[in-house]
Design a protein around this motif. Structure first.
Motif, PDB file in Angstrom:
ATOM      1  N   ALA A   1       0.832  -1.214   0.000  1.00  0.00           N
ATOM      2  CA  ALA A   1       0.000   0.000   0.000  1.00  0.00           C
ATOM      3  C   ALA A   1       0.861   1.256   0.000  1.00  0.00           C
ATOM      4  O   ALA A   1       0.419   2.309  -0.480  1.00  0.00           O
ATOM      5  CB  ALA A   1      -0.931  -0.006   1.214  1.00  0.00           C
ATOM      6  N   ARG A   2       2.084   1.153   0.498  1.00  0.00           N
ATOM      7  CA  ARG A   2       3.020   2.293   0.519  1.00  0.00           C
ATOM      8  C   ARG A   2       3.827   2.391  -0.768  1.00  0.00           C
ATOM      9  O   ARG A   2       4.724   3.231  -0.869  1.00  0.00           O
ATOM     10  CB  ARG A   2       3.981   2.169   1.704  1.00  0.00           C
ATOM     11  N   GLY A   3       3.547   1.511  -1.734  1.00  0.00           N
ATOM     12  CA  GLY A   3       4.249   1.564  -3.011  1.00  0.00           C
ATOM     13  C   GLY A   3       5.371   0.561  -3.164  1.00  0.00           C
ATOM     14  O   GLY A   3       6.148   0.638  -4.117  1.00  0.00           O
ATOM     15  N   ALA A   4       5.477  -0.376  -2.248  1.00  0.00           N
ATOM     16  CA  ALA A   4       6.514  -1.401  -2.347  1.00  0.00           C
ATOM     17  C   ALA A   4       6.209  -2.344  -3.495  1.00  0.00           C
ATOM     18  O   ALA A   4       5.074  -2.435  -3.973  1.00  0.00           O
ATOM     19  CB  ALA A   4       6.609  -2.182  -1.038  1.00  0.00           C
ATOM     20  N   ILE A   5       7.240  -3.053  -3.914  1.00  0.00           N
ATOM     21  CA  ILE A   5       7.142  -3.974  -5.040  1.00  0.00           C
ATOM     22  C   ILE A   5       7.631  -5.340  -4.564  1.00  0.00           C
ATOM     23  O   ILE A   5       8.668  -5.447  -3.918  1.00  0.00           O
ATOM     24  CB  ILE A   5       8.023  -3.498  -6.211  1.00  0.00           C
ATOM     25  N   GLU A   6       6.869  -6.387  -4.932  1.00  0.00           N
ATOM     26  CA  GLU A   6       7.314  -7.745  -4.611  1.00  0.00           C
ATOM     27  C   GLU A   6       8.213  -8.251  -5.724  1.00  0.00           C
ATOM     28  O   GLU A   6       7.934  -8.077  -6.907  1.00  0.00           O
ATOM     29  CB  GLU A   6       6.133  -8.697  -4.444  1.00  0.00           C
ATOM     30  N   VAL A   7       9.302  -8.897  -5.325  1.00  0.00           N
ATOM     31  CA  VAL A   7      10.267  -9.468  -6.253  1.00  0.00           C
ATOM     32  C   VAL A   7      10.367 -10.965  -5.966  1.00  0.00           C
ATOM     33  O   VAL A   7      10.301 -11.388  -4.809  1.00  0.00           O
ATOM     34  CB  VAL A   7      11.647  -8.799  -6.072  1.00  0.00           C
ATOM     35  N   GLY A   8      10.552 -11.756  -7.002  1.00  0.00           N
ATOM     36  CA  GLY A   8      10.761 -13.196  -6.802  1.00  0.00           C
ATOM     37  C   GLY A   8       9.525 -13.953  -6.366  1.00  0.00           C
ATOM     38  O   GLY A   8       9.639 -14.990  -5.714  1.00  0.00           O
ATOM     39  N   ALA A   9       8.362 -13.475  -6.727  1.00  0.00           N
ATOM     40  CA  ALA A   9       7.116 -14.116  -6.285  1.00  0.00           C
ATOM     41  C   ALA A   9       6.966 -15.530  -6.834  1.00  0.00           C
ATOM     42  O   ALA A   9       6.297 -16.365  -6.216  1.00  0.00           O
ATOM     43  CB  ALA A   9       5.915 -13.268  -6.690  1.00  0.00           C
ATOM     44  N   ARG A  10       7.605 -15.820  -7.957  1.00  0.00           N
ATOM     45  CA  ARG A  10       7.435 -17.147  -8.566  1.00  0.00           C
ATOM     46  C   ARG A  10       7.998 -18.267  -7.698  1.00  0.00           C
ATOM     47  O   ARG A  10       7.506 -19.374  -7.735  1.00  0.00           O
ATOM     48  CB  ARG A  10       8.075 -17.182  -9.943  1.00  0.00           C
ATOM     49  N   HIS A  11       9.051 -17.992  -6.940  1.00  0.00           N
ATOM     50  CA  HIS A  11       9.625 -19.059  -6.110  1.00  0.00           C
ATOM     51  C   HIS A  11       8.959 -19.158  -4.734  1.00  0.00           C
ATOM     52  O   HIS A  11       9.208 -20.107  -4.002  1.00  0.00           O
ATOM     53  CB  HIS A  11      11.146 -18.887  -5.948  1.00  0.00           C
ATOM     54  N   TYR A  12       8.101 -18.212  -4.397  1.00  0.00           N
ATOM     55  CA  TYR A  12       7.492 -18.206  -3.064  1.00  0.00           C
ATOM     56  C   TYR A  12       6.704 -19.480  -2.760  1.00  0.00           C
ATOM     57  O   TYR A  12       6.831 -20.029  -1.661  1.00  0.00           O
ATOM     58  CB  TYR A  12       6.626 -16.953  -2.877  1.00  0.00           C
ATOM     59  N   PRO A  13       5.891 -20.004  -3.692  1.00  0.00           N
ATOM     60  CA  PRO A  13       5.187 -21.263  -3.393  1.00  0.00           C
ATOM     61  C   PRO A  13       6.142 -22.419  -3.088  1.00  0.00           C
ATOM     62  O   PRO A  13       5.828 -23.284  -2.259  1.00  0.00           O
ATOM     63  CB  PRO A  13       4.378 -21.533  -4.664  1.00  0.00           C
ATOM     64  N   LEU A  14       7.305 -22.439  -3.721  1.00  0.00           N
ATOM     65  CA  LEU A  14       8.302 -23.472  -3.425  1.00  0.00           C
ATOM     66  C   LEU A  14       8.797 -23.339  -1.986  1.00  0.00           C
ATOM     67  O   LEU A  14       8.896 -24.326  -1.256  1.00  0.00           O
ATOM     68  CB  LEU A  14       9.462 -23.380  -4.415  1.00  0.00           C
ATOM     69  N   LEU A  15       9.081 -22.119  -1.575  1.00  0.00           N
ATOM     70  CA  LEU A  15       9.530 -21.866  -0.206  1.00  0.00           C
ATOM     71  C   LEU A  15       8.479 -22.325   0.804  1.00  0.00           C
ATOM     72  O   LEU A  15       8.792 -23.040   1.761  1.00  0.00           O
ATOM     73  CB  LEU A  15       9.825 -20.371  -0.028  1.00  0.00           C
ATOM     74  N   VAL A  16       7.230 -21.949   0.563  1.00  0.00           N
ATOM     75  CA  VAL A  16       6.132 -22.332   1.463  1.00  0.00           C
ATOM     76  C   VAL A  16       5.974 -23.853   1.476  1.00  0.00           C
ATOM     77  O   VAL A  16       5.790 -24.455   2.539  1.00  0.00           O
ATOM     78  CB  VAL A  16       4.822 -21.630   1.061  1.00  0.00           C
TER      79      VAL A  16
END
Length: 171
Positions: free
Chosen positions: A31-46
């Motif tokens: 909401a403050r304007g941040a950007i997510e990076v590397g979202a594609r590997h997040y399900p693997l981490l979880v």
């Protein structure tokens, strides 16, 4: 309920609480304007972390507890709290870059570039060892190392990009 099952229940609740905190912090950062990076590997981490916890429940819930390994795991929780306190609302389980914000270099980040990853690596090894599950410790340590290799590369690219933006803004 065995002592091992109590430990696993506490760790499970801790992880669920951390996920809730991470979601809250992520939403505020975005909401403050941040950007997510590397979202594609997040399900693997979880998936790796969920599988680790499930494996502990399946094979460890009735095991005797090695108090030395458990003490090491508990000590890591102190470091985890230090990390959470240092990052505050910037702590999340995702790679979130907030342009214009300086990198955190206080607390444990003064000594390590990735203290949370070191804590998690220690936890993934120590908790199975506390439950006399050395093969589980080895398998998930290797899986976690692969995920961290992917993650730290994505994070390094994101931070390099952020440093470049900050340098251009300063000049």
């Amino acid at each position: 309920m065995s002592f091992a099952a109590i430990i696993l229940a506490v760790v499970t609740l801790q992880r669920l609480g951390e996920l809730a905190l991470a979601r809250h912090n992520t939403a505020k950062l975005l909401a403050r304007g941040a950007i997510e990076v590397g979202a594609r590997h997040y399900p693997l981490l979880v998936s790796v972390h969920a599988a680790w916890l499930m494996a502990l429940w399946v094979w460890g819930r009735d095991q005797p507890v090695n108090l030395t390994a458990l003490a090491g795991f508990v000590a890591l929780q102190g470091l985890r709290l230090w990390i959470l306190a240092t990052l505050g609302s910037r702590w999340t389980t995702r790679i979130i870059v907030l342009p214009g914000e300086p990198l955190v270099v206080s607390g444990p980040y003064r000594y390590f570039s990735h203290p949370n990853y070191a804590v998690v690596a220690g936890e993934i090894a120590l908790l199975p060892l506390a439950l006399h599950l050395p093969v589980t410790a080895l398998v998930f340590t290797v899986l976690n190392a692969v995920v961290l290799w992917i993650r730290t590369r994505a994070e390094a690219r994101a931070l390099s990009s952020l440093r470049g933006q900050l340098a251009r803004a300063a000049s």
